[in-house]
Design a protein around this motif. Sequence first.
Motif, short mmCIF file in Angstrom:
data_model
loop_
_atom_site.label_atom_id
_atom_site.label_comp_id
_atom_site.label_asym_id
_atom_site.label_seq_id
_atom_site.Cartn_x
_atom_site.Cartn_y
_atom_site.Cartn_z
N THR A 38 0.83 -1.21 0.00
CA THR A 38 0.00 0.00 0.00
C THR A 38 0.86 1.25 0.00
O THR A 38 0.57 2.23 -0.71
N VAL A 39 1.93 1.24 0.77
CA VAL A 39 2.83 2.40 0.82
C VAL A 39 3.49 2.62 -0.54
O VAL A 39 3.64 3.76 -1.00
N HIS A 40 3.89 1.55 -1.20
CA HIS A 40 4.48 1.68 -2.53
C HIS A 40 3.49 2.29 -3.51
O HIS A 40 3.86 3.12 -4.34
N GLY A 41 2.23 1.87 -3.44
CA GLY A 41 1.22 2.46 -4.31
C GLY A 41 0.99 3.94 -4.04
O GLY A 41 0.81 4.74 -4.96
N VAL A 42 1.02 4.31 -2.77
CA VAL A 42 0.88 5.72 -2.40
C VAL A 42 2.06 6.53 -2.91
O VAL A 42 1.90 7.66 -3.42
N ALA A 43 3.28 5.99 -2.81
CA ALA A 43 4.46 6.70 -3.28
C ALA A 43 4.44 6.90 -4.79
O ALA A 43 4.89 7.94 -5.29
N GLU A 44 3.92 5.94 -5.52
CA GLU A 44 3.83 6.09 -6.98
C GLU A 44 2.74 7.08 -7.37
O GLU A 44 2.89 7.81 -8.35
N ALA A 45 1.64 7.09 -6.64
CA ALA A 45 0.54 7.99 -6.97
C ALA A 45 0.82 9.42 -6.56
O ALA A 45 0.34 10.36 -7.21
N ALA A 46 1.59 9.63 -5.50
CA ALA A 46 1.90 10.98 -5.00
C ALA A 46 3.40 11.10 -4.77
O ALA A 46 3.85 11.15 -3.62
N PRO A 47 4.19 11.15 -5.85
CA PRO A 47 5.64 11.27 -5.67
C PRO A 47 6.03 12.65 -5.19
O PRO A 47 5.29 13.63 -5.37
N PHE A 48 7.19 12.74 -4.58
CA PHE A 48 7.68 14.03 -4.08
C PHE A 48 8.21 14.87 -5.23
O PHE A 48 7.71 15.94 -5.52
N SER A 49 9.25 14.40 -5.89
CA SER A 49 9.88 15.11 -6.99
C SER A 49 10.75 14.11 -7.71
O SER A 49 10.70 12.90 -7.46
N GLU A 50 11.60 14.62 -8.65
CA GLU A 50 12.51 13.72 -9.35
C GLU A 50 13.52 13.11 -8.38
O GLU A 50 13.87 11.95 -8.48
N ASN A 51 14.03 13.91 -7.46
CA ASN A 51 14.93 13.41 -6.42
C ASN A 51 14.10 12.91 -5.24
O ASN A 51 14.17 13.45 -4.14
N ASP A 52 13.30 11.92 -5.53
CA ASP A 52 12.35 11.44 -4.54
C ASP A 52 13.07 10.73 -3.42
O ASP A 52 14.09 10.09 -3.60
N SER A 53 12.49 10.85 -2.22
CA SER A 53 13.02 10.14 -1.07
C SER A 53 12.73 8.66 -1.21
O SER A 53 11.72 8.24 -1.78
N ASN A 54 13.62 7.85 -0.68
CA ASN A 54 13.48 6.40 -0.79
C ASN A 54 12.75 5.81 0.41
O ASN A 54 12.94 4.63 0.72
N GLU A 55 11.93 6.61 1.07
CA GLU A 55 11.24 6.10 2.24
C GLU A 55 9.87 6.76 2.38
O GLU A 55 9.62 7.85 1.85
N ARG A 56 9.00 6.06 3.06
CA ARG A 56 7.72 6.59 3.50
C ARG A 56 7.48 6.07 4.92
O ARG A 56 8.18 5.17 5.39
N LEU A 57 6.49 6.63 5.59
CA LEU A 57 6.23 6.28 6.98
C LEU A 57 4.95 5.45 7.09
O LEU A 57 4.00 5.63 6.32
N ILE A 58 4.96 4.57 8.06
CA ILE A 58 3.75 3.85 8.48
C ILE A 58 3.59 4.09 9.97
O ILE A 58 4.43 3.66 10.77
#
Length: 534
Positions: A182-202
């Motif tokens: 689910t976190v991976h899907g959220v990161a793909e749908a709402a990316p930060f920028s081109e230099n995207d961070s390699n982490e998200r929080l749960i």
Amino acid sequence: MVVIQRWMMVAVVNYTSLWLVMGVMLQFLPPPKPRDRHWRVCGNTSRLRMVKAVVGEETQLKLAEDRLSHSTITAQVGLVIGRLSSNLDRGFVFDLIPTPQNDAGEATCSLTETTSRDDKKKQSKSKPQSSDSSSLFVDKDWVAEHARQVSRMLLGGMKVIGIYIWASENAFKNSTIALCQTVHGVAEAAPFSENDSNERLIIHICYSPRRWTCRNCSLASNITSSSLRPCDFKMGRVFNSLQTYKCMYNFSLRLPIYHEGASNAQTLSDILQQGISVHANELRVAKAMVDGNLVVNDELCTTEGLHEVELLLPLFNDTSTKACSQKDVVGLLVFSGSVCSFAYLNSKEPISQAVSEIKGDIIRSLQSRLDIICDEADEDLVPIDDDVREARAVKPVSRLVLHSLRETCGLAFPRRVFVPWLVGTFICDYLQPSERLEVLKDHCVELMSMEALPDASTILEAEVEAPSITTESFWDVALSFRSESISSSENKGIETQTDNGKNALKTTNFNIMVAVLFLLLSILVGLVLTVKRK
């Protein structure tokens, strides 16, 4: 003994000679390439950028905890709104937004158990408690779509940084793979920028026993149970340390419309997407001024209040003039307007980071408006000239082929309005020219879980001129370019005639002066000869 001493002396001399030869050879060898060293640094960037601690806004998180504890639901999933600061190695949580029910009216997250019927009857009488075999079912696609729409409403410095889960400890442990997906899907749908961070929080809110835990979810590795790493979590006053930055950015882009087959970008969405991507690269290298001072180094902002940002782009040649010189160009797509941007950063972050967030917010705003236009398939270009009433096949605006148009057309982009959110911050939404502010209520209540929309007088409409699109045919551009060329050539002709007249006048005056001098010389010679004869 003498032989041994001589042998040792020879060995020492040989070893010394060998080391001298090796030292001389090393002097002539090329220096080692830093590729391996650079690779090690790049390989560790994901670890270096992992935040070490997370601070949540205590007021909002306590409200979310009270809301969940007083409900009868056993599982809930939602979005975490905040910021991950690589400069400070910290994460900041602003609020938790629950994901609404899907189109079928079903809950996005539910608890699945493999218990007996008797146990289910016992659990239905009281607050359900999960068993060791319980797990979570999460509608990953719906959560990702919620993240995509919410990310449009967030300003600079605000991101969808992960998800939160309201569930028991056993259900959470048995669902780590599903939560990471689910976190991976959220990161793909709402990316930060081109230099995207390699982490998200749960963030896990456990109701049995009651406690908060936070984990980092690595996006670089494969989805395994080791993708989750615990990190420190505490509550505090996050909004008190925020700095506010504002920028009013005016732009005017002239994008060429190529002949069929000359370019892959033929439709409106393709040309605009390509133009926004090119302009994003130009915007990233632009200089900036904050409160009238040029941003040079990574300095901190020590003053409070609203900070005005001004972007300085280098001057380029007129794109329309360049387009007229290309044989494959049949028209121009003029994309112009103004974008109002806000950014919120921690006071300990440098001003250069705020400028970067402003630039990213401007590009995301243009991209979001294009996405909204493309989502509405029944929209079409409206002719500017009311007398033009040619019948056209109705096509979605995203598929409209511009080189086939025979008249000048225009399309107004959605305008950006700002809605008060939390503790002096804003979120945004986009309204079509025909829509009113009442439309904001449904969006804010459904997507951001806002109980009531603030008063209309507090809504900020800062964009004086919303972005708009105008298509110009090649002949209009060419004729205007030709008229400019003719006028410039006529001016040059007048200047040439004036210069020729001046040159002719100078030549005539010179000839008269020569003739007069020759006449005087002749008279003088005649007088001299007459005197000699007498």
